[in-house]
Scaffold this active site. Structure first.
Site, PDB file in Angstrom:
ATOM      1  N   CYS A   1       0.810  -1.225   0.000  1.00 46.59           N
ATOM      2  CA  CYS A   1       0.000   0.000   0.000  1.00 46.59           C
ATOM      3  C   CYS A   1       0.842   1.273   0.000  1.00 46.59           C
ATOM      4  O   CYS A   1       0.310   2.370  -0.145  1.00 46.59           O
ATOM      5  CB  CYS A   1      -0.949  -0.009   1.184  1.00 46.59           C
ATOM      6  SG  CYS A   1      -1.867  -1.539   1.259  1.00 46.59           S
TER       7      CYS A   1
ATOM      8  N   HIS B   1      -3.399   6.834   2.320  1.00 46.96           N
ATOM      9  CA  HIS B   1      -3.872   5.538   1.818  1.00 46.96           C
ATOM     10  C   HIS B   1      -5.223   5.220   2.472  1.00 46.96           C
ATOM     11  O   HIS B   1      -5.391   5.340   3.684  1.00 46.96           O
ATOM     12  CB  HIS B   1      -2.837   4.464   2.151  1.00 46.96           C
ATOM     13  CG  HIS B   1      -3.343   3.080   1.965  1.00 46.96           C
ATOM     14  ND1 HIS B   1      -4.009   2.680   0.820  1.00 46.96           N
ATOM     15  CD2 HIS B   1      -3.310   1.988   2.788  1.00 46.96           C
ATOM     16  CE1 HIS B   1      -4.349   1.414   0.947  1.00 46.96           C
ATOM     17  NE2 HIS B   1      -3.948   0.972   2.122  1.00 46.96           N
TER      18      HIS B   1
ATOM     19  N   ASN C   1     -10.301  -0.585   0.378  1.00 50.19           N
ATOM     20  CA  ASN C   1      -8.848  -0.425   0.354  1.00 50.19           C
ATOM     21  C   ASN C   1      -8.322  -0.997  -0.967  1.00 50.19           C
ATOM     22  O   ASN C   1      -8.371  -2.207  -1.178  1.00 50.19           O
ATOM     23  CB  ASN C   1      -8.270  -1.182   1.563  1.00 50.19           C
ATOM     24  CG  ASN C   1      -6.754  -1.194   1.602  1.00 50.19           C
ATOM     25  OD1 ASN C   1      -6.087  -0.869   0.620  1.00 50.19           O
ATOM     26  ND2 ASN C   1      -6.205  -1.588   2.731  1.00 50.19           N
TER      27      ASN C   1
HETATM   28  N1  ACO Z   1     -17.624  -9.214  10.443  1.00 50.87           N
HETATM   29  C1  ACO Z   1     -17.944  -9.541  11.687  1.00 50.87           C
HETATM   30  N2  ACO Z   1     -17.045  -9.853  12.615  1.00 50.87           N
HETATM   31  C2  ACO Z   1     -15.743  -9.844  12.261  1.00 50.87           C
HETATM   32  C3  ACO Z   1     -15.314  -9.515  10.965  1.00 50.87           C
HETATM   33  C4  ACO Z   1     -16.319  -9.200  10.022  1.00 50.87           C
HETATM   34  N3  ACO Z   1     -16.040  -8.858   8.749  1.00 50.87           N
HETATM   35  N4  ACO Z   1     -13.972  -9.593  10.916  1.00 50.87           N
HETATM   36  C5  ACO Z   1     -13.549  -9.938  12.126  1.00 50.87           C
HETATM   37  N5  ACO Z   1     -14.622 -10.112  12.947  1.00 50.87           N
HETATM   38  C6  ACO Z   1     -14.644 -10.487  14.360  1.00 50.87           C
HETATM   39  C7  ACO Z   1     -13.404 -11.259  14.754  1.00 50.87           C
HETATM   40  O1  ACO Z   1     -13.577 -12.636  14.451  1.00 50.87           O
HETATM   41  C8  ACO Z   1     -13.392 -11.004  16.231  1.00 50.87           C
HETATM   42  O2  ACO Z   1     -14.314 -11.865  16.857  1.00 50.87           O
HETATM   43  P1  ACO Z   1     -13.974 -12.517  18.298  1.00 50.87           P
HETATM   44  O3  ACO Z   1     -13.814 -11.352  19.225  1.00 50.87           O
HETATM   45  O4  ACO Z   1     -15.170 -13.355  18.543  1.00 50.87           O
HETATM   46  O5  ACO Z   1     -12.704 -13.275  18.084  1.00 50.87           O
HETATM   47  C9  ACO Z   1     -13.930  -9.588  16.375  1.00 50.87           C
HETATM   48  O6  ACO Z   1     -14.616  -9.313  15.143  1.00 50.87           O
HETATM   49  C10 ACO Z   1     -12.865  -8.548  16.571  1.00 50.87           C
HETATM   50  O7  ACO Z   1     -11.831  -8.786  15.619  1.00 50.87           O
HETATM   51  P2  ACO Z   1     -10.598  -7.841  15.533  1.00 50.87           P
HETATM   52  O8  ACO Z   1      -9.685  -8.313  14.453  1.00 50.87           O
HETATM   53  O9  ACO Z   1     -10.037  -7.648  16.902  1.00 50.87           O
HETATM   54  O10 ACO Z   1     -11.313  -6.499  15.066  1.00 50.87           O
HETATM   55  P3  ACO Z   1     -10.755  -5.045  15.044  1.00 50.87           P
HETATM   56  O11 ACO Z   1     -11.575  -4.180  15.886  1.00 50.87           O
HETATM   57  O12 ACO Z   1      -9.267  -5.024  15.243  1.00 50.87           O
HETATM   58  O13 ACO Z   1     -11.042  -4.637  13.543  1.00 50.87           O
HETATM   59  C11 ACO Z   1      -9.851  -4.386  11.486  1.00 50.87           C
HETATM   60  C12 ACO Z   1     -10.438  -5.367  12.493  1.00 50.87           C
HETATM   61  C13 ACO Z   1     -10.959  -3.561  10.902  1.00 50.87           C
HETATM   62  C14 ACO Z   1      -9.154  -5.171  10.394  1.00 50.87           C
HETATM   63  C15 ACO Z   1      -8.839  -3.471  12.214  1.00 50.87           C
HETATM   64  O14 ACO Z   1      -7.923  -4.226  12.984  1.00 50.87           O
HETATM   65  C16 ACO Z   1      -8.081  -2.618  11.287  1.00 50.87           C
HETATM   66  O15 ACO Z   1      -8.633  -1.734  10.691  1.00 50.87           O
HETATM   67  N6  ACO Z   1      -6.757  -2.829  11.170  1.00 50.87           N
HETATM   68  C17 ACO Z   1      -5.953  -2.097  10.242  1.00 50.87           C
HETATM   69  C18 ACO Z   1      -5.868  -2.908   9.038  1.00 50.87           C
HETATM   70  C19 ACO Z   1      -5.700  -2.073   7.860  1.00 50.87           C
HETATM   71  O16 ACO Z   1      -6.222  -1.013   7.736  1.00 50.87           O
HETATM   72  N7  ACO Z   1      -4.924  -2.594   6.972  1.00 50.87           N
HETATM   73  C20 ACO Z   1      -4.681  -1.926   5.810  1.00 50.87           C
HETATM   74  C21 ACO Z   1      -3.314  -1.358   5.800  1.00 50.87           C
HETATM   75  S1  ACO Z   1      -2.273  -2.393   5.020  1.00 50.87           S
HETATM   76  C22 ACO Z   1      -2.876  -2.605   3.524  1.00 50.87           C
HETATM   77  O17 ACO Z   1      -3.615  -1.781   3.092  1.00 50.87           O
HETATM   78  C23 ACO Z   1      -2.559  -3.833   2.768  1.00 50.87           C
END
Ligand code: ACO
Length: 326
Positions: free
Chosen positions: A111, A253, A283
């Site tokens: 990214c 990004h 994204n």
């Molecule tokens: N729908 C419903 N529930 C979900 C989903 C979904 N799509 N995805 C994950 N969950 C659940 C998980 O299983 C977990 O359940 P559990 O508590 O029973 O185990 C719960 O939601 C929380 O999961 P987390 O991964 O802790 O969720 P978080 O609040 O961290 O959000 C997210 C996840 C949105 C990916 C966040 O961590 C984030 O934005 N990270 C940054 C990632 C990013 O932006 N990457 C891009 C940069 S790099 C690039 O672009 C390649």
């Protein structure tokens, strides 16, 4: 020699996939996706590949620049999802747009790819080697996703953005780029495993075939971005001898709305200075910054002399922040 920003172009595949659709194929909901990420829909290709989309975005940028494609000296395509190992995407674009005098190569930095590609073009121009560059970010991420994995398949989209830049007597271009390979496991997607007459399939990781999908330690990536990116923004602003008040827009990004809000808060800047379109396109990795710039350009949001921060971050880990003068 400095660099000026001549024109932009973008291409998004027509097929819209909204959160409602995804909630029918994995255990998720519009509420979860939009509240955690800000994403409401994304585009998914049903045929056009990375090179095809890149060429369509490039053709628009070339037409708007009103230049002869034969005047383009270099084409760089930032992508982590090329159609082929060979030929590279940039050569395919070259053939499509008729830029037969250009040197062409792809650049892989996830990214951060577009910001790295722009810095590469700038280095050639600054050194007086080339005058006109076509810089593109193009991704078909939909083919790299496990559509049964709700933690990743809801985040990404397909698309391409392009830009023509040229040598100029004046301009501002300051950057802080960085990488941290020790945190490479935070975002991964294997390409091909070693396979030859001396290495059998059984010796590849868990005996799998060659297909792999994007895996991400979401919270690790989130923490890294929110810690690193505001610092790099402050560093480039200082390097350029500017202050935050001089900055018209922060074009980051488009990974996640909450990331952008956290960066804005850390910088004590209003969120209005952080344009977004991730709600529509998700994204799109290396394509997100040039797509957003093109949409802003079409809305006449970019004026000559505006100081703009571009910042990409992602797998590697990699990051890159650049202050430009439009
Ligand atoms: N729908 C419903 N529930 C979900 C989903 C979904 N799509 N995805 C994950 N969950 C659940 C998980 O299983 C977990 O359940 P559990 O508590 O029973 O185990 C719960 O939601 C929380 O999961 P987390 O991964 O802790 O969720 P978080 O609040 O961290 O959000 C997210 C996840 C949105 C990916 C966040 O961590 C984030 O934005 N990270 C940054 C990632 C990013 O932006 N990457 C891009 C940069 S790099 C690039 O672009 C390649």
């Amino acid at each position: 020699m400095e660099m000026r920003f001549v024109s932009t172009g973008s291409y998004l595949p027509e097929q819209v996939v909204d959160n409602e659709f995804l909630s029918q194929i994995v255990d998720t909901s519009d509420e979860w996706i939009s509240s955690r990420t800000g994403i409401r829909q994304r585009r998914v290709t049903i045929g056009e590949g990375t090179a095809c989309m890149a060429a369509k975005a490039a053709a628009k940028a070339i037409a708007r620049a009103d230049i002869d494609p034969m005047d383009i000296d270099i084409i760089i395509v930032a992508t982590m999802s090329p159609d082929n190992c060979l030929p590279n995407t940039a050569c395919e674009v070259q053939a499509e747009v008729g830029a037969m005098n250009a040197v062409c190569f792809d650049l892989s930095a996830a990214c951060s790819g577009f910001v790295y590609a722009l810095n590469t073009a700038y280095s050639f121009i600054k050194a007086g080697i080339y005058k006109t560059a076509l810089v593109i970010g193009s991704e078909v991420l939909s083919k790299m996703l496990d559509w049964n994995d709700r933690s990743t398949c809801v985040l990404f989209g397909d698309g391409a953005g392009a830009m023509i830049v040229q040598a100029s007597e004046t301009g501002i271009f300051e950057s802080v780029l960085g990488s941290d390979g020790t945190r490479k496991d935070a975002l991964t997607c294997a390409s091909r495993y070693i396979r030859n007459p001396l290495v059998s399939k059984e010796n590849t990781p868990s005996g799998e075939d060659t297909l792999d999908y994007v895996k991400m330690e979401g919270q690790e990536v989130f923490k890294f971005v929110v810690k690193t990116i505001p610092l790099t923004i402050q560093q480039v602003i200082e390097k350029a001898g500017c202050t935050q008040e001089d900055i018209r827009y922060y074009v980051l990004h488009q990974a996640n709305q909450r990331i952008l809000e956290s960066v804005a808060k850390k910088l004590k800047e209003p969120i209005e200075k952080f344009p977004m379109n991730l709600d529509k396109y998700g994204n799109t990795s290396a394509a997100s910054i040039p797509i957003l710039l093109d949409k802003m350009n079409k809305k006449n949001m970019l004026n000559r002399g505006d100081k703009i921060i571009l910042s990409g971050f992602g797998g590697g880990l990699t990051w890159g922040t650049t202050l430009i003068e439009w």
